[in-house]
Design an enzyme around this catalytic site. Sequence first.
Site, mmCIF file in Angstrom:
data_model
loop_
_atom_site.group_PDB
_atom_site.id
_atom_site.type_symbol
_atom_site.label_atom_id
_atom_site.label_comp_id
_atom_site.label_asym_id
_atom_site.label_seq_id
_atom_site.Cartn_x
_atom_site.Cartn_y
_atom_site.Cartn_z
ATOM 1 N N ARG A 126 0.881 -1.370 0.001
ATOM 2 C CA ARG A 126 -0.040 -0.218 -0.071
ATOM 3 C C ARG A 126 0.923 1.236 -0.094
ATOM 4 N NH1 ARG A 126 -4.405 -2.689 4.217
ATOM 5 N NH2 ARG A 126 -5.772 -3.434 2.680
ATOM 6 N N HIS B 63 -0.183 -5.139 12.548
ATOM 7 C CA HIS B 63 -1.051 -4.676 11.426
ATOM 8 C C HIS B 63 -2.040 -4.031 11.940
ATOM 9 C CE1 HIS B 63 -2.632 -5.064 7.608
ATOM 10 N NE2 HIS B 63 -3.922 -5.797 8.054
#
Length: 312
Positions: free
Chosen positions: A153, A177
């Site tokens: 990303r 995460h």
Amino acid sequence: MNRRARITIVGAGATGATAAHWMAQAQLGDIVLQDIVEGLPQGKALDLLQSGPIAGFSNRVVGANDFEATSGSDLLIVTAGVARKPGMSRDDLLQTNLNIVRSVTEELVRRSPDAILIVLTNPVDVMTYVAWKVSGWPRERVMGQSGILDSARFRAFIAQAVGVSMEDVTALVLGGHGDAMVPLVRYAYVGGIPIDRFLDRPSIDALVDRTRKGGGEIVSLLKTGSAFYAPGAALAQMADAILRDKKRVLPVAAVLAGEYGEDDVVMGVPVVLGAGGVERIIELELEPEEREAFARSVRSVREPIASVRHLL
Ligand code: APR
């Protein structure tokens, strides 16, 4: 490996089925899709198999509701779980997915005792810890996917901002995460050139912030689900590194045993990924600000682990 690799993917939902798609296309091995919903894994497996003559692969793809079909797998991938629904607390999600990951892991490891296990189910760092404990396996063979997705990303956002190919952007995101992840700006490069040669600090900070919230951005657009293309591609990249013994250097959620000054916790760190699983954890010298962010991320994973430890 002289025979075709055997890959089991548990959870034939959005991410599991997409991972199977990427893996079939890359001809990584024969695939078993397993799910509790009757007909779902069988239907998706049959559909994917029938794309073989067009896409040009000859791997076997089968679906199953029981675990017998998973026996003798080289690679096990757990995507089974529920997503957080409105009204569901993080603790509820943790408890539900813990029960799923625990029972699935027990079923899998008995039938494929020499495999490597990758967890995707959220909260992934905690679920990876659960799977590691339940499996009783050495830490090298149990890991979670998160860093490849988060880094991808970041790389995609940098490439868009600079106006260059995504292929030429490398970046590294450490830590858990979640909101506390640690995108490392000084390890982000465009064609080998540090990104601060292309972007000013406020622009970089905005990309870091967008990366941290990358999952949420997609959830708020989709409304009824979460990301699955990029998570599926990340799983396929890990499978490729392991099954083809590539020794790729990738960020993976790994069990730490002293690395980065932490022990008995799962964290996203750069590793060498090959046939042995997490063959080596690469330790970076962190600057004070990065160390602080990493410590914050460790705390955000230790807390939920502590709350479920008595169940393991
Ligand atoms: N055994 C097998 N499959 C199960 C089990 C179980 N005990 N429990 C649930 N499943 C299956 C569901 O039937 C569903 O098909 O897991 C699948 C999950 O798929 P989706 O709901 O489409 O979720 P997905 O978007 O793929 O995300 C999977 O990854 O990102 C995380 O938080 C997300 O934990 C979730 C997981």
